[in-house]
Design a protein around this motif. Structure first.
Motif, mmCIF file in Angstrom:
data_model
loop_
_atom_site.group_PDB
_atom_site.id
_atom_site.type_symbol
_atom_site.label_atom_id
_atom_site.label_comp_id
_atom_site.label_asym_id
_atom_site.label_seq_id
_atom_site.Cartn_x
_atom_site.Cartn_y
_atom_site.Cartn_z
ATOM 1 N N LEU A 40 -13.070 18.110 -13.095
ATOM 2 C CA LEU A 40 -11.881 18.092 -12.254
ATOM 3 C C LEU A 40 -11.590 16.667 -11.809
ATOM 4 C CD1 LEU A 40 -12.522 21.123 -12.270
ATOM 5 C CD2 LEU A 40 -11.873 21.186 -9.847
ATOM 6 N N TYR A 65 -9.469 19.384 -16.088
ATOM 7 C CA TYR A 65 -8.432 19.917 -15.199
ATOM 8 C C TYR A 65 -7.942 18.835 -14.241
ATOM 9 C CZ TYR A 65 -10.346 24.415 -16.722
ATOM 10 O OH TYR A 65 -10.775 25.473 -17.481
ATOM 11 N N VAL A 67 -6.645 18.342 -10.809
ATOM 12 C CA VAL A 67 -6.656 19.134 -9.576
ATOM 13 C C VAL A 67 -6.683 18.222 -8.361
ATOM 14 C CG1 VAL A 67 -7.949 20.817 -8.190
ATOM 15 C CG2 VAL A 67 -7.863 21.065 -10.671
ATOM 16 N N ALA A 78 -7.265 26.351 -11.393
ATOM 17 C CA ALA A 78 -8.334 25.852 -12.267
ATOM 18 C C ALA A 78 -9.480 26.848 -12.342
ATOM 19 C CB ALA A 78 -8.834 24.500 -11.760
#
Length: 275
Positions: A40, A65, A67, A78
């Motif tokens: 992330l 991801y 995020v 996610a």
């Protein structure tokens, strides 16, 4: 052959701040040991993925991801995808954070009396509120699934002790204005410790372990040599950390080797807090 006691093979582990200097180290180490790693980052474009993880970007055991960890909807989106692809996470490393560097302008690195409220709020929002939200959302899913898990909150020596302002005194020679290591990072990181203990006691019977890993400064090529000299003079071990030297602790905390540890603070600081 890896010791099964320290195995993370097939564990689903989330690393926030996964594109950073330390986060990328954790991702690579866990991936190399067979973990399924969700990376992330606040931004997650193709250029960044190629730059940091070009060699493993196509691995089926790593996913990326973008995020903002202060936004619940982005976190849940996610997590939904991670669960759909792999299942409920086994581990979370709350590594994401921001700090004020010595290169910062005087308006955000000057005297405490003038420290901007908006900067304080931003640092606390990311370092503490973001850690809260990630822990809350991941821990809830672990509990709902009846799955044991390990959550590691990355702390700092400046959450345990106050910054030594003298090590930044060289900045005054350049600008005539002293660099003051700001209060926000210390305040946010110190909050992590009791947050960790709260979660550890709250989820203890659910077999969800929550620990803090406290780190000191890591050497980087772009650091001012004067800063490195001042900093290392304060470390009993005589040098700053290398970026990969915390990987062992991460593997330990993510594996069953630490199965009876929760609510603890694992300190890897070269002896900084031993003075």
């Amino acid at each position: 052959m890896q010791d099964s006691l320290f195995s993370v093979k097939d564990k689903i582990i989330i690393v926030t701040g996964g594109f950073g200097q330390l986060g990328a180290q954790y991702v690579r180490e866990l991936h190399s040991r067979g973990a399924l790693v969700a990376v992330l980052g606040s931004t997650c474009g193709e250029d960044k993925i190629n730059k940091v993880f070009n060699d493993i970007r196509d691995s089926k055991n790593v996913r990326f991801y973008g995020v903002n960890i202060t936004k619940v909807d982005e976190i849940t989106n996610a997590l939904d995808d991670i669960e759909n692809v792999w299942g409920t996470p086994d581990g979370l490393i709350n590594n994401a954070g921001i700090d004020t560097q010595p290169s910062a302008p005087p308006e955000v690195s000057g005297p405490f009396e003038n420290f901007p409220e908006e900067v304080f709020r931003e640092v606390v929002e990311v370092n503490l509120v973001g850690t809260f939200l990630m822990t809350q959302q991941v821990g809830a899913r672990m509990k709902q699934a009846g799955k044991s898990g390990s959550i590691v909150n990355i702390g700092s020596i400046y959450g345990v002790v106050s910054p030594v302002q003298d090590i930044y005194s060289y900045k005054k020679e350049d600008t005539g204005v002293p660099f003051i290591k700001p209060v926000a990072y210390s305040a946010a990181k110190s909050g992590v410790y009791n947050f960790t203990r709260y979660c550890a006691t709250y989820w203890g019977r659910d077999n969800i372990r929550v620990n803090t890993l406290t780190l000191s400064g890591v050497q980087r090529a772009d650091q001012d040599p004067r800063f490195q000299k001042n900093y290392t003079a304060r470390i009993p071990i005589g040098r700053m950390a290398q970026a990969n030297e915390f990987n062992g602790a991460i593997v330990f905390l993510m594996s069953d080797a630490s199965i009876y540890m929760t609510g603890a603070n694992v300190v890897m600081d070269g002896g900084w807090t031993a003075w």
